[in-house]
Write a protein that holds these residues in place. Structure first.
Motif, PDB file in Angstrom:
ATOM      1  N   ILE A 169      -0.698   3.617 -10.576  1.00  0.00           N
ATOM      2  CA  ILE A 169      -2.153   3.776 -10.714  1.00  0.00           C
ATOM      3  C   ILE A 169      -2.439   4.431 -12.071  1.00  0.00           C
ATOM      4  CG2 ILE A 169      -4.211   4.842  -9.716  1.00  0.00           C
ATOM      5  CD1 ILE A 169      -3.127   2.869  -7.755  1.00  0.00           C
ATOM      6  N   HIS A 170      -3.492   3.982 -12.705  1.00  0.00           N
ATOM      7  CA  HIS A 170      -3.748   4.371 -14.103  1.00  0.00           C
ATOM      8  C   HIS A 170      -4.776   5.488 -14.263  1.00  0.00           C
ATOM      9  CE1 HIS A 170      -6.583   1.472 -12.715  1.00  0.00           C
ATOM     10  NE2 HIS A 170      -7.389   1.702 -13.734  1.00  0.00           N
ATOM     11  N   ASN A 171      -5.303   6.041 -13.146  1.00  0.00           N
ATOM     12  CA  ASN A 171      -6.399   7.006 -13.308  1.00  0.00           C
ATOM     13  C   ASN A 171      -5.932   8.444 -13.549  1.00  0.00           C
ATOM     14  OD1 ASN A 171      -5.462   7.412 -10.790  1.00  0.00           O
ATOM     15  ND2 ASN A 171      -7.370   7.055  -9.683  1.00  0.00           N
ATOM     16  N   THR A 172      -4.957   8.595 -14.427  1.00  0.00           N
ATOM     17  CA  THR A 172      -4.459   9.922 -14.781  1.00  0.00           C
ATOM     18  C   THR A 172      -4.678  10.134 -16.277  1.00  0.00           C
ATOM     19  OG1 THR A 172      -2.271   9.099 -15.338  1.00  0.00           O
ATOM     20  CG2 THR A 172      -2.622   9.742 -13.050  1.00  0.00           C
ATOM     21  N   LYS A 173      -4.421  11.346 -16.753  1.00  0.00           N
ATOM     22  CA  LYS A 173      -4.600  11.632 -18.185  1.00  0.00           C
ATOM     23  C   LYS A 173      -3.662  10.788 -19.043  1.00  0.00           C
ATOM     24  CE  LYS A 173      -6.729  16.135 -18.396  1.00  0.00           C
ATOM     25  NZ  LYS A 173      -6.514  17.024 -17.257  1.00  0.00           N
ATOM     26  N   GLY A 177      -0.495   7.464  -8.346  1.00  0.00           N
ATOM     27  CA  GLY A 177      -0.661   7.839  -9.750  1.00  0.00           C
ATOM     28  C   GLY A 177       0.027   9.157 -10.053  1.00  0.00           C
ATOM     29  N   LEU A 203      -2.888   7.758 -18.374  1.00  0.00           N
ATOM     30  CA  LEU A 203      -3.303   6.357 -18.189  1.00  0.00           C
ATOM     31  C   LEU A 203      -2.277   5.495 -17.457  1.00  0.00           C
ATOM     32  CD1 LEU A 203      -4.924   5.795 -21.710  1.00  0.00           C
ATOM     33  CD2 LEU A 203      -6.068   6.415 -19.576  1.00  0.00           C
ATOM     34  N   GLY A 233      -2.092  -0.588 -12.704  1.00  0.00           N
ATOM     35  CA  GLY A 233      -3.503  -0.825 -12.392  1.00  0.00           C
ATOM     36  C   GLY A 233      -3.757  -2.056 -11.533  1.00  0.00           C
ATOM     37  N   SER A 254      -8.646   8.257  -4.118  1.00  0.00           N
ATOM     38  CA  SER A 254      -9.020   7.879  -5.485  1.00  0.00           C
ATOM     39  C   SER A 254      -8.271   6.624  -5.961  1.00  0.00           C
ATOM     40  CB  SER A 254      -8.774   9.045  -6.451  1.00  0.00           C
ATOM     41  OG  SER A 254      -7.404   9.373  -6.497  1.00  0.00           O
ATOM     42  N   ASP A 255      -7.260   6.176  -5.202  1.00  0.00           N
ATOM     43  CA  ASP A 255      -6.523   4.950  -5.547  1.00  0.00           C
ATOM     44  C   ASP A 255      -7.165   3.698  -4.938  1.00  0.00           C
ATOM     45  OD1 ASP A 255      -4.596   6.614  -6.757  1.00  0.00           O
ATOM     46  OD2 ASP A 255      -3.502   6.816  -4.872  1.00  0.00           O
ATOM     47  N   THR A 302      -8.335   0.616  -7.106  1.00  0.00           N
ATOM     48  CA  THR A 302      -7.237  -0.155  -7.707  1.00  0.00           C
ATOM     49  C   THR A 302      -6.523  -0.997  -6.660  1.00  0.00           C
ATOM     50  OG1 THR A 302      -6.897   1.651  -9.265  1.00  0.00           O
ATOM     51  CG2 THR A 302      -5.125   0.035  -9.079  1.00  0.00           C
TER      52      THR A 302
END
Ligand code: RP5
Length: 171
Positions: free
Chosen positions: A89-93, A67, A95, A118, A14-15, A18
């Motif tokens: 990495i920013h794809n967490t709750k 992340g 951000l 990011g 999922s990273d 980015t």
């Protein structure tokens, strides 16, 4: 000729989106690299094996994107004395604030460099790696200078093209 390479490691598939920016920069500078998805907590043995093997094969630096509780960069740094460049990495709750604090706040003794959260961080980590290599490889230094000059020339041309001058008269 560049007789070394870089490692881009991320904690999850999922990273990938980015971290793509880091790969793009290394390609642009003709720096060989290996791209791996290896999690520090899901497959720590594989991570250790990869870092030790890459070190033996002459890698120069690692870029680590992770992340959440982002311990990947710190764990890589525990296995090697080579530079580790961390990308939150920013794809967490949260951000990416969680990832940023996890990477930037390493206790004294085992450092990792921390970049922006990011895609900007992925790009800059790769450019920082390029700068590390530019000290040793004149051809890399030359591409880095061109890269900066081209950006400056484009910005200057845009600034002139888009300039607004108003003389105070009614239109
Ligand atoms: C971290 O947890 C990874 O780097 C990723 O950013 C985050 C979420 O991972 P997945 O649940 O999407 O695999 O280890």
């Amino acid at each position: 000729m560049i007789d070394t390479f870089a490692g881009i490691i991320m904690g999850s598939e999922s990273d990938r989106g980015t971290m793509q920016g880091a790969a793009d920069i290394l390609r642009e500078f003709h720096i060989p690299f290996e791209w791996r998805v290896i999690s520090a907590h899901r497959s720590p043995e594989l991570l250790q094996e990869f870092v030790h093997d890459a070190e033996k094969r002459g890698i120069s630096f690692f870029i680590a994107g992770a992340g959440g509780s982002a311990h990947l960069a710190g764990v890589i740094a525990s296995f090697t004395t080579l530079p580790v460049l961390g990308v939150p990495i920013h794809n967490t709750k949260l951000l990416g604030l969680d990832s940023l604090l996890s990477i930037v706040n390493m206790p004294a003794g085992i450092p990792v460099a921390t970049f922006s959260v990011g895609p900007a961080g992925a790009t800059n980590a790769a450019l920082f790696g390029v700068a590390l290599l530019a000290a040793k490889y004149p051809e890399v230094n030359s591409i880095l200078r061109n890269y900066r000059n081209q950006k400056k020339e484009r910005l200057t041309a845009d600034s002139i093209k888009n300039a607004v001058v108003y003389d105070g008269k009614e239109v």
